[in-house]
Design an enzyme around this catalytic site. Structure first.
Site, short mmCIF file in Angstrom:
data_model
loop_
_atom_site.label_atom_id
_atom_site.label_comp_id
_atom_site.label_asym_id
_atom_site.label_seq_id
_atom_site.Cartn_x
_atom_site.Cartn_y
_atom_site.Cartn_z
N CYS A 113 0.60 -1.23 0.15
CA CYS A 113 0.19 0.05 -0.18
C CYS A 113 0.69 1.24 0.11
O CYS A 113 1.54 1.58 -1.08
CB CYS A 113 -0.81 -0.02 1.23
SG CYS A 113 -2.28 0.83 0.92
N HIS A 207 -3.74 -4.72 0.72
CA HIS A 207 -3.02 -5.15 1.99
C HIS A 207 -3.21 -6.80 1.95
O HIS A 207 -3.85 -7.42 2.60
CB HIS A 207 -3.79 -4.81 3.16
CG HIS A 207 -3.19 -3.35 3.38
ND1 HIS A 207 -2.42 -2.88 4.21
CD2 HIS A 207 -3.82 -1.97 2.85
CE1 HIS A 207 -2.40 -1.59 4.28
NE2 HIS A 207 -3.35 -1.06 3.54
N GLU A 209 -1.50 -8.76 3.61
CA GLU A 209 -1.25 -9.29 5.04
C GLU A 209 -2.77 -9.58 5.71
O GLU A 209 -2.74 -10.27 6.79
CB GLU A 209 -0.36 -8.62 6.11
CG GLU A 209 -1.24 -7.29 6.65
CD GLU A 209 -1.23 -6.24 5.53
OE1 GLU A 209 -1.86 -4.97 5.86
OE2 GLU A 209 -1.00 -6.26 4.31
#
Length: 227
Positions: A113, A207, A209
């Site tokens: 990001c 994102h 993660e």
């Protein structure tokens, strides 16, 4: 496969825990989990003097530049727009220095990001300061589809269109020197960039993660093991 040491940059913010309320180096727990799921060992990198970046990189096998605040527009020669958030100058300076050191040393690099945006800025690119439709409600991840560009590093790791978790209102405008777009959203927004050539440097606008797709971080870890 041995476990490489992967540095992850952190927020610098005020936080409360227990009886304490003070400035803290913060990192959402999903980031070290993401690195572990990829096969690496995670270490946090709080903001430091930019002059220390090369010494830090020399001790790492790979680097993840985490998400966070908007990049200060002065970094790419622009005035802040009305929707641009407050600057995080210590993070900007530190993370740009880390990115430059990683590119100079060939250390594998993943920008997430804001980290993708900083990679673009580090190479002379610019950013769009606001766009709609790429986040959920405040504090809630949105989801949208990204389509890979065939033949790119990202396109090899994830060759099919994928729904991803996203939370951003800024994006790449003009690509930095040596970068190519390797994924797009359905509205045409650049969703992944990578450095052309053998060096492993990749940025994703979403994102990863926050999801369960670990292909990108496994690509980073594999590159880190190979050196």
């Amino acid at each position: 496969m041995s476990q490489p040491l992967i540095g992850v940059t952190t927020y610098l913010d005020r936080a409360r825990w227990g009886v304490w309320d003070m400035p803290a180096a913060l990192l959402p727990a999903r980031y070290p989990r993401y690195v572990r799921e990829g096969g690496g060992l995670a270490v946090m990198l709080p903001p430091d003097a930019p002059s220390a970046a090369a010494a830090v990189l020399a001790r790492l096998d790979g680097l993840v530049v985490a998400g966070g605040a908007d990049v200060e527009p002065v970094r790419y020669g622009a005035e802040p727009g009305p929707r641009t958030g407050p600057p995080a100058r210590e993070r900007d300076a530190w993370e740009l220095a880390l990115i430059e050191a990683a590119l100079a040393s060939g250390t594998p690099l993943l920008g997430v990001c804001r980290g993708m945006q900083l990679l673009n800025v580090a190479l002379g690119g610019t950013l769009t300061q606001h766009l709609d439709g790429h986040m959920g409600e405040v504090g809630v991840m949105g989801r949208h589809t990204v389509k890979p560009v065939p033949g790119t590093r990202y396109g090899t790791l994830a060759p099919e269109a994928t729904e991803v978790p996203a939370y951003h209102h800024q994006a790449v405008d003009r690509l930095g020197a040596g970068l190519v777009a390797s994924a797009h959203a359905e509205d045409g927004t650049v969703e992944a960039v990578e450095l052309a050539g053998p060096s492993w440097a990749l940025g994703v606008q979403w994102h990863p993660e926050m999801g369960e797709d670990f292909r990108v971080v496994r690509g980073l870890v594999t590159a880190a093991v190979r050196g």
